[in-house]
Motif scaffolding. Structure first.
Motif, PDB file in Angstrom:
ATOM      1  N   ALA A 152       0.606  -1.346  -0.281  1.00  0.00           N
ATOM      2  CA  ALA A 152      -0.110   0.005  -0.029  1.00  0.00           C
ATOM      3  C   ALA A 152       1.003   1.411  -0.030  1.00  0.00           C
ATOM      4  CB  ALA A 152      -0.848  -0.181   1.364  1.00  0.00           C
ATOM      5  N   TRP A 153       2.143   1.222   0.674  1.00  0.00           N
ATOM      6  CA  TRP A 153       2.930   2.584   0.512  1.00  0.00           C
ATOM      7  C   TRP A 153       3.591   2.774  -0.624  1.00  0.00           C
ATOM      8  CZ3 TRP A 153       4.059   5.993   4.433  1.00  0.00           C
ATOM      9  CH2 TRP A 153       5.076   6.705   4.313  1.00  0.00           C
ATOM     10  N   LEU A 154       3.860   1.439  -1.370  1.00  0.00           N
ATOM     11  CA  LEU A 154       4.474   1.775  -2.655  1.00  0.00           C
ATOM     12  C   LEU A 154       3.646   2.256  -3.637  1.00  0.00           C
ATOM     13  CD1 LEU A 154       6.686  -1.396  -2.749  1.00  0.00           C
ATOM     14  CD2 LEU A 154       7.727   0.745  -2.384  1.00  0.00           C
ATOM     15  N   SER A 209      -1.591   8.284   0.896  1.00  0.00           N
ATOM     16  CA  SER A 209      -2.962   7.543   1.219  1.00  0.00           C
ATOM     17  C   SER A 209      -2.756   7.191   2.761  1.00  0.00           C
ATOM     18  CB  SER A 209      -3.370   6.670   0.136  1.00  0.00           C
ATOM     19  OG  SER A 209      -2.630   5.411   0.488  1.00  0.00           O
ATOM     20  N   LEU A 210      -1.706   6.606   3.197  1.00  0.00           N
ATOM     21  CA  LEU A 210      -1.492   6.157   4.494  1.00  0.00           C
ATOM     22  C   LEU A 210      -1.210   7.295   5.362  1.00  0.00           C
ATOM     23  CD1 LEU A 210       0.474   2.787   3.560  1.00  0.00           C
ATOM     24  CD2 LEU A 210      -2.156   3.170   3.863  1.00  0.00           C
ATOM     25  N   GLU A 230       7.785  10.609   1.401  1.00  0.00           N
ATOM     26  CA  GLU A 230       8.133   9.550   0.444  1.00  0.00           C
ATOM     27  C   GLU A 230       7.489   9.997  -1.102  1.00  0.00           C
ATOM     28  OE1 GLU A 230       9.540   5.487  -1.114  1.00  0.00           O
ATOM     29  OE2 GLU A 230       9.709   6.518   1.058  1.00  0.00           O
ATOM     30  N   PRO A 231       8.336   9.762  -2.139  1.00  0.00           N
ATOM     31  CA  PRO A 231       7.556  10.319  -3.376  1.00  0.00           C
ATOM     32  C   PRO A 231       6.755   9.128  -4.032  1.00  0.00           C
ATOM     33  CG  PRO A 231       9.974   9.674  -3.927  1.00  0.00           C
ATOM     34  CD  PRO A 231       9.674   9.678  -2.202  1.00  0.00           C
ATOM     35  N   ARG A 232       5.624   9.635  -4.566  1.00  0.00           N
ATOM     36  CA  ARG A 232       4.666   8.591  -5.158  1.00  0.00           C
ATOM     37  C   ARG A 232       5.159   8.389  -6.389  1.00  0.00           C
ATOM     38  NH1 ARG A 232      -1.932   9.115  -6.084  1.00  0.00           N
ATOM     39  NH2 ARG A 232      -1.967   7.068  -6.547  1.00  0.00           N
ATOM     40  N   ARG A 233       5.667   6.961  -6.754  1.00  0.00           N
ATOM     41  CA  ARG A 233       6.164   6.668  -8.006  1.00  0.00           C
ATOM     42  C   ARG A 233       5.248   5.757  -8.895  1.00  0.00           C
ATOM     43  NH1 ARG A 233      11.800   7.097  -8.141  1.00  0.00           N
ATOM     44  NH2 ARG A 233      12.800   7.353  -5.994  1.00  0.00           N
ATOM     45  N   ASP A 234       5.281   5.856 -10.175  1.00  0.00           N
ATOM     46  CA  ASP A 234       4.399   5.125 -10.956  1.00  0.00           C
ATOM     47  C   ASP A 234       4.701   3.770 -10.985  1.00  0.00           C
ATOM     48  OD1 ASP A 234       1.927   4.474 -12.489  1.00  0.00           O
ATOM     49  OD2 ASP A 234       3.000   5.520 -14.399  1.00  0.00           O
ATOM     50  N   PHE A 235       4.818   2.957 -10.136  1.00  0.00           N
ATOM     51  CA  PHE A 235       5.000   1.340 -10.086  1.00  0.00           C
ATOM     52  C   PHE A 235       4.236   0.671 -10.654  1.00  0.00           C
ATOM     53  CE2 PHE A 235       7.310   2.552  -5.777  1.00  0.00           C
ATOM     54  CZ  PHE A 235       8.596   2.499  -6.286  1.00  0.00           C
TER      55      PHE A 235
END
Length: 518
Positions: A460-462, A467-468, A474-479
């Motif tokens: 969920a963090w990745l 949202s958590l 922490e950057p939000r990456r487009d994994f």
């Protein structure tokens, strides 16, 4: 209340100590009477001002406060065998200091230290400063307080540690021997037991000086409307002010600053005490008062005010008892309620594995090596740790990270290898996180990510850290979904057991063993 609860102050501090504080409410005064550390300048919270008290008033005030011993707590007696075993031990004080530091007392309390010839306060400001506390408090009170703070003051934020009698004796001997100032009571007369007239005078002064506005004494209520209403002071003109005999310009700014610096200069009968302002604070208070023009002419502004959201966290059962005893909310937030010195635990049950929580509570380890303030060592029992861990894992969960929704058994060696490559090469996560002693210090250490975090939380963090934790850096990456699974698989392989805290005896044994091998 802004000040301490004084209902039992007579059991804690001597009459001479109270007299000294009323006469000179400062943090540290050296043997020559010079202020070494000024409490008004070093503390963020409001500090007690200086009242203009005569010798008779000082005797009355100190006499009244010295008899405040409501519901006195019976002194705790340390096992005589412990006292006998340690009293003549040359390492008693050094062992006490070591235990004091191991318990991370400076996370909440500050101490004055000399660095580069300058005296500074080092440590936290949740609790009072302890530099000279050994000269201020009664030794019997100190032992009883450390063993059970809530027994003396039910609403204190001080947690109840699992002290052994040996811990209590070592630490109290260190405090009463080293955290002292032999000159603290220089110039203070021998006061003895107060007379009934002194007690009555002190009681009257306590009310007249407005002490009940900041301090609690059981049975006394604060006087309402003690000071004048200042809500419209900024809208007054000079003709509405009384300048008395003060030789100052007749304008509002001069009046406010004279009143703040020396209240009796514009009103000899003023009850306002004298505060010790630096120029920046004086200007800031003046500006704030000038801005107070009274109620707005229209109520239209009410539509622009966003009411503060009331937050509350009311645990129940066995968890509530442990939560209250250790005062977890002093440092941690739970559903918006509590302090912000340590991480928010609102969703800790989704983030951390139960066994890790238990191990951490029994032996706290820092997850961010650069931090100075760390969780104290509470000597928590297995039962208390299990109670806290069970509640967190069952109740404190985030709807987007259900620990039962992800099974770590699904991760394959191929996924682990891909995740390691993604971590080190493609996304270079080591720029912010440490694994195996290398990496950055912006984010937490991940050496034990597999023994600490749940796979559901990692996934969920990745996908969306904010949202958590909305303010996460922490950057939000487009994994992709495969990349999320691979990184989670890799992080779940990282395990490092929590090492027991090093003690003095262990350190000496290790040093001896090293010396024998040379």
């Amino acid at each position: 209340m802004l000040g301490h609860d004084l209902t039992k102050i007579g059991t804690k501090v001597s009459r001479e100590g109270i007299y000294k504080w009323l006469k000179e409410p400062r943090t540290i005064v050296d043997k020559d009477g010079n202020v070494a550390v000024n409490g008004y300048e070093t503390e963020e919270e409001p500090r007690m001002p200086k009242f203009r008290l005569t010798e008779t008033e000082l005797r009355g005030f100190s006499g009244y406060l010295s008899v405040q011993k409501a519901r006195s707590v019976a002194p705790y007696k340390i096992d005589a065998r412990v006292v006998t075993a340690w009293s003549k031990n040359p390492e008693l004080i050094s062992q006490g200091e070591l235990r004091f530091r191991q318990m991370f007392c400076s996370t909440c309390h500050s101490l004055a230290v000399i660095r580069a010839g300058e005296t500074k306060l080092i440590g936290g400001d949740i609790g009072p400063e302890l530099t000279n506390v050994g000269s201020k408090v009664n030794p019997d009170w100190l032992v009883t307080w450390l063993r059970d703070p809530q027994g003396y003051l039910p609403h204190t934020r001080m947690p109840r540690y699992g002290w052994s009698d040996e811990d209590l004796f070592k630490v109290t001997q260190y405090i009463t021997t080293k955290l002292t100032d032999s000159d603290l009571l220089t110039g203070v007369p021998q006061l003895g037991q107060p007379t009934e007239d002194e007690i009555q005078l002190g009681h009257r002064l306590f009310l007249e000086k407005g002490c009940a506005s900041c301090h609690v004494i059981e049975g006394l209520n604060p006087q309402k409307d003690f000071g004048p209403d200042l809500s419209a002071i900024g809208g007054k003109n000079a003709s509405e002010l009384e300048f008395g005999a003060a030789k100052i310009p007749h304008n509002l700014v001069a009046y406010i600053q004279a009143k703040l610096q020396d209240p009796v200069s514009v009103n000899p009968a003023a009850r306002m005490p004298q505060y010790n302002w630096n120029q920046a604070d004086l200007d800031a208070i003046t500006i704030a008062l000038l801005s107070m023009k009274g109620a707005p002419q229209t109520s239209a502004l009410q539509n622009l005010v966003v009411p503060r959201k009331e937050v509350a966290f009311r645990p129940t059962g066995a968890f509530a008892e442990v939560y209250e005893r250790y005062k977890c909310y002093t440092c941690h937030k739970f559903n918006g309620y509590g302090g912000d010195l340590a991480p928010d635990l609102t969703y800790e049950g989704s983030r951390a594995q139960r066994q890790w929580i238990v191990d951490f509570l029994k032996n706290p380890q820092t997850l961010r090596p650069t931090l100075i303030l760390r969780m104290p060592q509470f000597n928590m029992s297995d039962k208390d740790a299990a109670t806290l861990a069970d509640y967190m894992t069952m109740v404190l969960q985030h709807p987007n990270a259900n620990p039962a929704a992800v099974d770590a058994k699904q991760f394959t060696p191929t996924m682990v290898a891909l995740g390691k490559q993604l971590y080190e090469v493609k996304f270079q996560c080591q720029s912010c996180h440490t694994i195996g002693g290398t990496g950055g210090y912006v984010g937490p250490n991940l050496n034990n990510a597999g023994g600490w975090l749940t796979p559901a939380w990692i996934e969920a963090w990745l996908k969306n850290p904010q949202s958590l934790v909305p303010d996460a850096i922490e950057p939000r990456r487009d994994f992709t979904e495969d990349e999320v699974n691979a990184l989670t698989a890799y992080l779940m392989t990282l395990h490092q057991s929590i090492k027991p805290q090093k003690t003095a005896s262990a350190a000496r044994s290790r040093a001896a063993a090293q010396g024998a091998g040379q």
